[in-house]
Design a protein around this motif. Structure first.
Motif, PDB file in Angstrom:
ATOM      1  N   LYS A 298      18.528 -13.461   2.409  1.00 19.07           N
ATOM      2  CA  LYS A 298      19.254 -13.061   3.615  1.00 19.07           C
ATOM      3  C   LYS A 298      20.666 -13.655   3.623  1.00 19.07           C
ATOM      4  O   LYS A 298      21.624 -13.010   4.045  1.00 19.07           O
ATOM      5  N   SER A 301      22.814 -11.722   1.120  1.00 20.64           N
ATOM      6  CA  SER A 301      23.186 -10.420   1.671  1.00 20.64           C
ATOM      7  C   SER A 301      24.307 -10.566   2.691  1.00 20.64           C
ATOM      8  O   SER A 301      25.245  -9.761   2.731  1.00 20.64           O
ATOM      9  N   LEU A 302      24.230 -11.609   3.506  1.00 19.02           N
ATOM     10  CA  LEU A 302      25.252 -11.851   4.515  1.00 19.02           C
ATOM     11  C   LEU A 302      26.597 -12.153   3.872  1.00 19.02           C
ATOM     12  O   LEU A 302      27.642 -11.663   4.308  1.00 19.02           O
ATOM     13  N   ASP A 345      26.651  -3.021   9.264  1.00 19.10           N
ATOM     14  CA  ASP A 345      25.828  -3.711   8.271  1.00 19.10           C
ATOM     15  C   ASP A 345      25.812  -5.220   8.510  1.00 19.10           C
ATOM     16  O   ASP A 345      24.776  -5.877   8.380  1.00 19.10           O
ATOM     17  N   GLU A 348      23.561  -6.017  11.457  1.00 16.03           N
ATOM     18  CA  GLU A 348      22.148  -5.934  11.095  1.00 16.03           C
ATOM     19  C   GLU A 348      21.718  -7.140  10.270  1.00 16.03           C
ATOM     20  O   GLU A 348      20.625  -7.683  10.454  1.00 16.03           O
ATOM     21  N   ASN A 349      22.595  -7.591   9.362  1.00 14.18           N
ATOM     22  CA  ASN A 349      22.249  -8.737   8.524  1.00 14.18           C
ATOM     23  C   ASN A 349      22.234 -10.036   9.318  1.00 14.18           C
ATOM     24  O   ASN A 349      21.405 -10.919   9.071  1.00 14.18           O
ATOM     25  N   ARG A 352      19.058 -10.158  11.149  1.00 20.47           N
ATOM     26  CA  ARG A 352      17.941 -10.481  10.255  1.00 20.47           C
ATOM     27  C   ARG A 352      17.779 -11.981  10.086  1.00 20.47           C
ATOM     28  O   ARG A 352      16.679 -12.478   9.839  1.00 20.47           O
TER      29      ARG A 352
END
Length: 695
Positions: A298, A301-302, A345, A348-349, A352
Motif C-alpha cells: 500500500k 502504491s501511494l 487514484d 483511493e490509495n 486504503r
C-alpha cells in the motif's frame, strides 16, 4: 548519558496488547490432554516478552504478575505439569487482568492490583503443590550451596539484530532482575556518519552479574537472539568495582566455548530494576487505537501515485508558461483530466491505508462466546466468515460494541439449552455465525444464530404492556420484530448480567446510525435469527445526492434514499394543521418541507411543482420536499460540531467544487426535529390513512 524511555512507551503498549491478543487466541485453541507444544510455546513467548518489556520500563506490577504466569507455562511446556481446564480458565483471566493493568498505566492511572493479587495467589497455590519438595531442599541447603556467583557475560549482537524486532535494553533489564548487575558498553565498531544506518546495531556489551541463579537462567534471557548474536558466559572470581570506577574484568575461572574477544570497555553503567510503576503520559484514551500498521504494498502504491501527481503538476506548470493558443488549451484540458484521474487514484490509495480486515473485530468473539456459553451452560460453535473483508479503521473501532451486544443477545435469548435443542430435534451444539462482505459501496455484517427465533407473540404483548403499540394494531411479523429496537424494550423476564436490562437494542441502532449505517432483523420461529448491519466503508467520504432548496444546496446520503418522484397531488392528505401525507402504493409517507425546517425564503411551496425524495431511517420513511435534484457525487465529510457548533438535522458539511459549503442532512435528526417521533404523531398518520382510504 541518560535515555528517556518514555519515548518507547506507546510502542511497548501496542506490542503488549498484540501479545495478549495472541495469547488469548492460542489459549482458546488449547484442549487439555490434546495441547500442541508449539501453541504452548507461542503463549509462553508472548508472556515472556511482556514480562521483559514491562520490567525494562519499570512497570513492576505487570512484570511481577507475568512472572508467575510464565512459571506455570514453563512447567507445562517442559512436561513437568499437565495442562488442565482450570489452567486455561486461569490464564484467560490473567490475560484480562494484564489488559486492565496496561490500560491503567497507559492512561496515567494507578493500577488496580486487587484482581492481580487474587489471581497470583491462585497461581502460587497451584505451583506450590508441585514445589513442596523443592522448597524443602532449598530451606535445608547449606550456605555453600546458596552462595552467590559472579558471571562475565559478553554479548555482541549481529548488525541486523534490530531488524528481527529484538531490543537489547529488554535483556539488560531482565539480567538486572537476576541479581546485581554492572554493564560495559563498547562502540568501537560504529562507522563514520556517512555509513551509519539507524537500522543496524554497532554496539556490544560486557556484563558482570552477581547472582544465585545458574548459567541456564542467564541463557534463557538470550534464547530469542541466540542466532543473531555472539554470546559468551563465564564464571568469574572476585567482586564488582565501585559504582563510579572503571571496571577491570576479574580473572576468568571457567569459560564457555566459542569465546569471542571483546574490546576494552569505554563506559560503565550500573543497571538495577526500578521498584515503582512508572506513570505514563498518554495523549489519547487507552481504549482507542493510536496507530495503524500498513502493508508495504500500500505504501509503494501511494508513493507511485504521488510520483504521477508530481509529473502532472510539472506538465501543467509548463503549459501555464506558454502562450495561450488552441493547442495549449487542448493540452491544458488533457492535463486537467489527467490531474483529476491522479487525484482520484491518490484518494483511493490514501483511503486504503486506513482499511483493515474485519478480523481485528471478529478476533474478540471466540473468547466472548466461550465465556458466555460456559456461564449459560450452553454448547456453542462460533463460525467466522469473510474475515479478510476490509473496513475503515474508524468505523471498525465504533462497530465493535454494537456487535458485542448483538452476539450476547444471540447467545442468551436466541440459542436454546442443550435439553431444549434435543427436545426440538436439533443438534445439541448451537451455532452463531459472523459474516462480512462488501455490497456496492458498503460493508454488510451478518450475525446469525440457529436458535429459536424471536417470539413475536411475546414481543407484541410486551410492546402493548409498555404502551408502545395498541392491541388493536395489525402488525406483521417483520413489524413486530422491529419493536425490539424501541427504547427501553426487553422481553427478558428477569435481569441478568448478560442481557435483559431494558436498554441496549435501541442504543445499538442509534450507534450504528451515527456511523451512517442501518440495522435490521429477520427471524423464523424454531430456525433462528439474523441481524444485518450495513455500513459505509469509511466515515471520511460519503456518497451523496445534491439537492437544491431555494438558493441553497444540501446533500442527502445515498444510503438513506429509497426513491425520488414527482408528487401526485390527488394522493396527498392534510393531517392536523401543517402535516401533509402522501399515499405511495401501500404506505403513507409524511412530507417534510426542508425550506420550512431550515427557515429558507424563496423556495417552491406548491407540492405538484416540486420533487419528493423518499428516505428511510429507523424503519420509518419520510419524504423530503426539494426544489430540484442535482448531481450525485462523493463528498469529503467535515465535522460541523468541531468547526462551528452542533446543528440539529445536520450531520456534517463539505466543500463543493465551486468553494461553497454544503450541509449534509441527518435523516434521523430531521425526523426528531420535525416531531414525528413525539407521542401522538403515529396517530396522526393513521388518521391520514383513514381519510385517504375514505376518499
Amino acid at each position: 548519558m541518560s535515555i528517556d524511555l518514555s519515548q518507547f512507551f506507546e510502542v511497548f503498549f501496542e506490542e503488549s496488547f498484540e501479545g495478549l491478543d495472541a495469547m488469548e487466541a492460542e489459549l482458546l485453541n488449547l484442549i487439555p490432554g490434546e495441547e500442541d507444544l508449539e501453541t504452548i510455546n507461542t503463549i509462553f513467548r508472548a508472556a515472556h516478552s511482556i514480562k521483559g518489556g514491562s520490567g525494562t520500563f519499570g512497570f513492576n506490577s505487570v512484570s511481577d504478575f507475568t512472572h508467575v504466569l510464565e512459571t506455570l507455562l514453563d512447567q507445562i511446556r517442559e512436561g513437568k505439569r499437565e495442562l488442565t481446564a482450570e489452567h486455561v480458565n486461569l490464564l484467560l483471566k490473567s490475560v484480562d487482568c494484564l489488559r486492565e493493568l496496561l490500560r491503567g498505566l497507559q492512561a496515567e492511572q494507578e493500577p488496580n492490583l486487587e484482581e492481580a493479587i487474587a489471581l497470583r495467589i491462585k497461581f502460587e497455590q497451584i505451583l506450590g503443590l508441585n514445589q513442596a519438595e523443592k522448597n524443602k531442599l532449598e530451606v535445608t541447603a547449606s550456605p555453600a550451596q546458596l552462595a552467590l556467583n559472579t558471571y562475565q557475560i559478553d554479548f555482541k549482537p549481529h548488525h541486523h539484530l534490530f531488524k528481527t524486532g529484538n531490543e537489547p535494553l529488554y535483556m539488560i533489564s531482565e539480567l538486572a532482575e537476576l541479581g546485581d548487575l554492572e554493564t560495559q558498553a563498547f562502540h568501537n565498531e560504529i562507522p563514520d556518519i556517512t555509513d551509519l544506518s539507524a537500522d543496524d546495531c554497532f554496539l556490544s556489551w560486557r556484563f558482570f552479574l552477581n547472582t544465585a541463579k545458574d548459567e541456564n537462567a542467564i541463557r534463557e534471557i538470550f534464547e530469542w537472539v541466540e542466532d543473531d548474536a555472539d554470546l559468551t558466559i563465564a564464571l568469574c572470581g572476585g567482586l564488582f568495582a565501585d559504582d563510579d570506577a572503571q571496571v577491570t574484568a576479574p580473572d576468568v575461572v571457567a569459560e564457555t566455548s566459542n569465546s569471542t574477544p571483546v574490546p576494552a570497555a569505554v563506559n560503565v553503567a550500573v543497571v538495577k530494576p526500578i521498584k515503582k510503576d512508572t506513570v505514563v503520559k498518554a495523549s489519547t484514551p487507552a481504549a482507542e487505537s493510536i496507530s495503524i500498521r500498513v502493508g508495504i504494498d500500500k505504501v509503494d502504491s501511494l508513493i507511485n501515485m504521488v510520483g504521477e501527481l508530481v509529473i502532472t503538476q510539472a506538465m501543467l506548470s509548463q503549459i501555464g508558461q506558454q502562450e495561450i493558443t488552441e493547442a495549449t488549451i487542448a493540452s491544458l484540458q488533457e492535463g486537467l483530466t489527467q490531474l483529476a484521474h491522479n487525484t482520484r487514484d491518490l484518494q483511493e490509495n490514501v483511503m486504503r491505508i486506513r482499511m483493515l480486515p474485519i478480523s481485528f473485530v471478529f478476533s474478540r468473539f471466540p473468547r466472548l462466546v466461550r465465556d458466555i456459553s460456559q456461564k449459560l451452560n450452553k454448547q456453542v460453535e462460533l463460525k467466522l466468515l469473510g474475515e479478510q473483508t476490509e473496513l475503515d479503521k474508524t468505523v471498525m473501532e465504533k462497530i465493535s460494541d454494537p456487535m458485542v451486544h448483538l452476539v450476547r443477545n444471540s447467545l442468551d435469548h436466541g440459542l436454546e439449552t442443550v435439553e431444549q435443542r434435543l427436545a426440538a430435534g436439533k443438534d445439541p451444539v448451537g451455532t452463531v455465525t459472523l459474516n462480512a462482505f462488501h455490497q456496492g459501496g458498503n460493508i454488510v455484517i451478518e450475525i446469525m444464530d440457529d436458535g429459536q427465533g424471536l417470539n413475536t407473540v411475546k414481543i407484541k404483548q410486551k410492546a402493548v404492556a409498555n404502551g408502545l403499540v395498541s392491541d388493536a394494531d395489525e402488525l406483521d411479523d417483520d413489524e413486530i420484530n422491529e419493536l425490539i429496537f424501541m427504547p427501553g424494550f426487553s422481553t427478558a423476564d428477569e435481569v441478568s448480567d448478560i442481557s435483559g436490562r431494558g436498554v441496549g437494542m435501541d442504543v445499538v441502532r442509534r450507534n450504528i446510525q451515527s456511523l451512517n449505517g442501518s440495522v435490521e432483523v429477520s427471524s423464523a420461529a424454531g430456525v433462528g435469527s439474523t441481524f444485518i448491519i450495513r455500513l459505509p466503508l469509511t466515515l471520511a467520504i460519503l456518497d451523496g445526492q445534491l439537492v437544491r432548496v431555494a438558493k441553497h444546496t444540501y446533500i442527502i446520503p445515498l444510503i438513506s434514499i429509497v426513491e425520488s418522484l414527482q408528487i401526485d397531488i390527488s394522493k396527498v392528505s392534510r393531517v392536523g394543521k401543517d402535516l401533509d401525507v402522501l399515499r405511495l402504493r401501500d404506505e403513507y409517507i409524511p412530507i417534510l418541507r426542508l425550506y420550512s425546517i431550515f427557515n429558507h425564503q424563496g423556495a417552491i411551496e406548491t407540492l405538484d411543482k416540486t420533487l419528493l425524495v423518499v428516505v428511510e431511517s429507523d424503519n420509518q420513511k419520510i419524504g423530503l420536499l426539494v426544489d430540484d435534484l442535482l448531481s450525485q457525487q462523493q463528498v469529503v465529510i467535515k465535522s460541523l460540531e468541531a468547526n462551528y457548533q452542533k446543528v440539529d438535522g445536520v450531520s456534517g458539511a463539505t466543500i463543493l467544487g465551486d468553494g461553497r459549503v454544503s450541509l449534509i442532512v441527518d435523516i434521523s435528526g430531521l425526523i426528531k426535529l420535525s416531531g414525528l417521533r413525539k407521542p401522538g404523531s403515529q396517530e396522526l398518520i393513521i388518521e391520514s390513512q383513514a381519510n385517504l382510504e375514505a376518499s
